[in-house]
Design an enzyme around this catalytic site. Sequence first.
Site, PDB file in Angstrom:
ATOM      1  N   GLU A  72       8.636   5.595  -5.590  1.00  0.00           N
ATOM      2  CA  GLU A  72       7.555   6.113  -6.416  1.00  0.00           C
ATOM      3  C   GLU A  72       7.583   7.644  -6.285  1.00  0.00           C
ATOM      4  OE1 GLU A  72       3.663   4.657  -5.389  1.00  0.00           O
ATOM      5  OE2 GLU A  72       4.199   2.556  -5.735  1.00  0.00           O
ATOM      6  N   ASP A  88      -6.643   9.365  -3.673  1.00  0.00           N
ATOM      7  CA  ASP A  88      -5.797   9.664  -2.520  1.00  0.00           C
ATOM      8  C   ASP A  88      -6.588  10.104  -1.303  1.00  0.00           C
ATOM      9  OD1 ASP A  88      -3.432  10.479  -4.851  1.00  0.00           O
ATOM     10  OD2 ASP A  88      -2.962   9.255  -3.096  1.00  0.00           O
ATOM     11  N   TYR A  90       1.215  -4.152  -8.849  1.00  0.00           N
ATOM     12  CA  TYR A  90       0.885  -3.383  -7.646  1.00  0.00           C
ATOM     13  C   TYR A  90      -0.439  -3.919  -7.097  1.00  0.00           C
ATOM     14  CZ  TYR A  90       0.335   0.774  -4.646  1.00  0.00           C
ATOM     15  OH  TYR A  90       0.207   1.640  -3.579  1.00  0.00           O
TER      16      TYR A  90
HETATM   17  O1  LIG Z   1      -0.538   5.934   1.026  1.00  0.00           O
HETATM   18  P1  LIG Z   1      -0.561   4.436   1.283  1.00  0.00           P
HETATM   19  O2  LIG Z   1      -1.856   4.002   1.995  1.00  0.00           O
HETATM   20  O3  LIG Z   1       0.687   3.959   1.960  1.00  0.00           O
HETATM   21  O4  LIG Z   1      -0.609   3.728  -0.157  1.00  0.00           O
HETATM   22  C1  LIG Z   1       0.497   3.877  -1.098  1.00  0.00           C
HETATM   23  C2  LIG Z   1       0.126   5.015  -1.987  1.00  0.00           C
HETATM   24  O5  LIG Z   1       0.327   6.208  -1.259  1.00  0.00           O
HETATM   25  C3  LIG Z   1       0.843   5.215  -3.327  1.00  0.00           C
HETATM   26  O6  LIG Z   1       1.231   4.034  -3.955  1.00  0.00           O
HETATM   27  C4  LIG Z   1      -0.172   6.012  -4.070  1.00  0.00           C
HETATM   28  C5  LIG Z   1      -0.258   7.394  -4.024  1.00  0.00           C
HETATM   29  N1  LIG Z   1      -1.363   7.807  -4.697  1.00  0.00           N
HETATM   30  C6  LIG Z   1      -2.027   6.705  -5.183  1.00  0.00           C
HETATM   31  C7  LIG Z   1      -3.229   6.612  -5.900  1.00  0.00           C
HETATM   32  C8  LIG Z   1      -3.693   5.312  -6.257  1.00  0.00           C
HETATM   33  C9  LIG Z   1      -2.942   4.161  -5.901  1.00  0.00           C
HETATM   34  C10 LIG Z   1      -1.714   4.253  -5.157  1.00  0.00           C
HETATM   35  C11 LIG Z   1      -1.306   5.533  -4.805  1.00  0.00           C
END
Ligand SMILES: O=P(O)(O)OC[C@@H](O)[C@@H](O)c1c[nH]c2ccccc12
Length: 273
Positions: free
Chosen positions: A53, A64, A179
Amino acid sequence: MSIQRNDIDAAFRRLREEGRTALIPFITVGDPDLAATVDIIAALEEAGADMIELGVPYSDPLADGPVIQRASERALANARVTLADVIEVAAQSRAAGVQLPFILFSYYNPILQFGLDRFFGLVASKGISGMIVPDLPIEEDAELREMAEAAGIHLIPLVAPTSNDRVKRIAEKARGFVYCVSSLGVTGVRADFHQGIDEFLTTVRGATDTPIAVGFGISSREQVERFGKQADGVIVGSAIVRKIEEVVPLLQASETKREGLAQIRAFVSGLKG
Ligand SMILES: O=P(O)(O)OC[C@@H](O)[C@@H](O)c1c[nH]c2ccccc12
């Protein structure tokens, strides 16, 4: 059907044949700078990532946690990274021989500012196979979905444990993978997950034949293994972005860059056991 459509589907088909779970890192492009990101992507592939990603830094990353917010701030401060830069990094990585499917991860605003026609006219030719837009619910994504389909780009939706009766509708429209968000709240490393996570994953699994992947809070091999039993993929963002943050000083000096990349590689390959 354009070649990009097959990248993500082919990866999941191969993983299913091998009985493996996809490891899908998230990184913020331009953190700490664009050249480092191209090196980090190659290191993630070497470490065993199955797709990546590529996060577009954003000034208002609502969903975030602090780790990824700081990564966005670094990318915007150091290199004023734009959506066009992220697309170029994907193209550079492809040209450098990286085979992994790329999933562009962006809040909706940067894509709107860039222009949907211009965006979809560009991304397919630059080696991007999928996209995730976390702040665009399916009730509002018809235009984006239609254009993504036409461009051969998989629009990957998010479902949360609170999605309830929307799970079926979301899962039916999903391309690439669904997801599944493991917890409520924002991204960030967690010790535990939503109490109904197992039933939630069973519900999503039952609602579609499209692969499902779990994200939010995952940071250890044990957690990757746990979710690998129920899902086709596991997404790890903050834990990897935190490791990148730790080695930023190493990455920014030519004589220590290799050591910094080695530490990122070691952390990510450790997630696979
Ligand atoms: O950071 P984590 O807790 O490992 O989760 C994945 C996430 O970082 C990535 O998929 C993501 C980054 N920014 C996001 C905003 C919403 C959903 C998902 C995301």
